[in-house]
Write an enzyme that holds these catalytic residues in place. Structure first.
Site, short mmCIF file in Angstrom:
data_model
loop_
_atom_site.label_atom_id
_atom_site.label_comp_id
_atom_site.label_asym_id
_atom_site.label_seq_id
_atom_site.Cartn_x
_atom_site.Cartn_y
_atom_site.Cartn_z
CD GLU A 1 26.09 -4.17 -38.70
OE1 GLU A 1 27.27 -4.30 -39.37
OE2 GLU A 1 25.73 -4.37 -37.67
CD GLN B 1 27.50 2.26 -37.28
OE1 GLN B 1 27.32 3.57 -36.52
NE2 GLN B 1 27.99 1.38 -37.16
CG ASN C 1 24.61 -7.05 -34.24
OD1 ASN C 1 24.50 -7.02 -35.64
ND2 ASN C 1 26.08 -7.17 -34.18
CD GLU C 2 28.30 -8.25 -37.43
OE1 GLU C 2 29.52 -8.33 -36.85
OE2 GLU C 2 28.00 -7.60 -38.33
CD GLU D 1 27.81 -0.66 -33.53
OE1 GLU D 1 28.36 -1.44 -32.89
OE2 GLU D 1 28.19 -0.57 -34.87
#
Length: 503
Positions: free
Chosen positions: A304, A353, A172-173, A25
């Protein structure tokens, strides 16, 4: 003594290579300084990508890379990241650290990175603050091989041929940073937006991923699927290929998080107990998906996951930079074993990540690079990628840890690759005691030879690698086994992740 019985004649499914995927990210030093240093950097690079980092990542066979977020994805406007770099828009990264994002790493750079890694692509689209047109045009820009405004723009920017988008995340989310939506609202938005994530003639089909739940929000999973699958049975193929799940391990809770390197035995078990909770999450979300998709065409994509501790002292708190210890190695080993066991439903996972952020496999500082203990676990587990999961049963291992945070003493998974080599991965979660495991095979008349054995461990549970001591915790040859007439007897040190390969 624990006993592991392997039925090498009973296959449970194929372990998708994408289970060993990664996430990058625009956050902290993951992309800038971590993966990308620019073409003019003194750090050796190819088209701006760090050679040392790319080479290290190729060694663990990165199968897929998710980009550009994360929360950043739902504020990312892709046209800001194309064209001559001097003319690209600058913005403040309000989610992560309040620093200037100059968009020098954009669509072209992402595909170049994936080309160098030899991995599949997973692009996350902006549903939260973007439009259907913007998302549709991005797909056209990336994948259309013909005459069109976006294809022509791509060619003007120096890339004649289209790229292959393997996976596309439709938001996303969206229950949180991606718009604070209700599941019913998002379900309808998913239906609308995914319609325009087109598969153009001649292009490889794009697998579409629906935004799934945060941790144990089973209400979200059920209600999104209720709406998404309403009046769509004939459109199932290509309508939804996956639904995501996000889960981070916070041993001390979301607000406190706790230190990445300073912890005691109780926190060790608390962390592993919360990591093992992934099994419950995968099982219960899978049970809900089964109601809508009994044929298991829709994958559960845990895009994630990982540990989330307090950032290292003296670093930007918005950069989420943390160290990685033997404890992280155990979290990785436990989690990956769970994903393997549920490979009939889990089709992709992306550790958060890749570099310099959260449970990173690599840390960088200027020209220096460190492989973390988590990296070495991924290196051992690479043999599971694309292999057939074998039926295996563990008995007699018991549990360890304080009453509130008890965990299985041993966790395992077993697979067989195309060459007939069986890979057994074992985790000893005990902080203090070695454990013996007796490995037996269903085919008693067949003799197996150990062709490779490796381990990641240390006598100190807080052990980790630094730029001054980069090889303190590494993958080492493992010799703590004995081949017997009945199988293999293994002695697993405390705090260890072990791989044994037999044929």
């Amino acid at each position: 003594m624990a006993k592991l019985l392997i039925n090498e004649n009973k296959m449970e499914g194929t372990i998708a290579p994408e289970i060993y995927g990664h996430f990058s990210e625009h956050l902290g030093r993951c992309i800038y300084e971590g993966l990308y240093v620019g073409e003019n950097s003194e750090i050796p690079n190819v088209n701006g990508m760090r050679c040392d980092v790319v080479d290290a990542l190729k060694e663990i066979k990165v199968p897929v890379l998710r980009w550009p977020g994360g929360c950043f994805a739902d504020e990312y406007h892709w046209k800001d990241g194309i064209g001559p770099k001097a003319g690209r828009k600058k913005m403040i990264n309000t989610h992560w650290g309040g620093v200037v994002e100059d968009n020098s790493f954009g669509t072209h750079e992402y595909f170049e990175l994936c080309r160098q890694l030899g991995c599949k692509t997973y692009v996350n689209g902006n549903l939260g603050s973007g439009t259907v047109q913007e998302m549709s045009e991005w797909v056209e820009y990336m994948t259309f091989n013909g005459v069109s405004p976006m294809a022509d723009l791509r060619k003007q920017n120096g890339h004649e041929e289209p790229w292959k988008v393997d996976y596309f995340g439709v938001g996303n989310e969206n229950w949180g940073c991606g718009g604070n939506m209700t599941p019913q609202y998002y379900g309808n938005e998913y239906r609308r937006y995914q319609t325009y994530v087109r598969n153009y003639d001649g292009a490889a089909p794009i697998k579409k991923i629906c935004c799934g739940a945060n941790i144990d929000d089973y209400h979200w999973t059920k209600n999104v699927l209720d709406v998404a699958f309403d009046h769509t049975p004939e459109q199932l193929h290509g309508f939804m290929d996956g639904i995501s799940l996000h889960y981070y391990v916070h041993p001390e809770g979301w607000e406190i998080k706790g230190s990445a390197t300073d912890y005691d035995e109780e926190v060790w078990y608390k962390t592993l107990n919360k990591a093992y909770y992934m099994e419950t999450l995968v099982r219960r979300h899978s049970d809900i998906i089964d109601q809508y998709d009994p044929d298991k065409k829709v994958g559960l994509m845990v895009d994630e996951w990982g540990t989330w501790f307090a950032c290292e002292p003296g670093t930007n708190p918005g950069f989420l930079y943390q160290q990685s210890t033997v404890r992280d190695a155990l979290v990785a080993g436990v989690t990956l074993n769970i994903f393997n066991k549920y490979c009939d439903r889990v089709k992709m996972a992306n550790i958060a990540q890749m570099v310099n952020v959260l449970q990173a496999v690599i840390l960088t500082e200027g020209e220096k690079m460190v492989k973390t203990p988590t990296y070495h676990v991924f290196h051992m587990y690479r043999h599971h990628q694309g292999a057939e999961l074998l039926n295996s049963t563990l008995s007699g291992s018991g549990e360890v840890g304080p009453e509130e945070w008890r965990v299985p003493n041993i966790t395992e998974s077993v697979s067989r690759d195309r060459d007939g080599v069986i890979t057994i991965t074992l985790n000893n979660l005990s902080a203090t005691a070695a454990e013996k495991v007796e490995i037996a095979f269903a085919d008693h008349g067949k003799k197996y030879e150990v062709v490779e054995a490796n381990i990641v461990t240390d006598k100190q549970m807080q052990a980790h690698n630094t730029f001054e001591d980069p090889d303190h915790v590494t993958e080492q040859a493992f010799t703590g086994y004995e081949v017997t007439a009945d199988g293999i007897t293994v002695t697993l040190p405390a705090c260890s992740v072990t791989e044994i390969r037999v044929k």
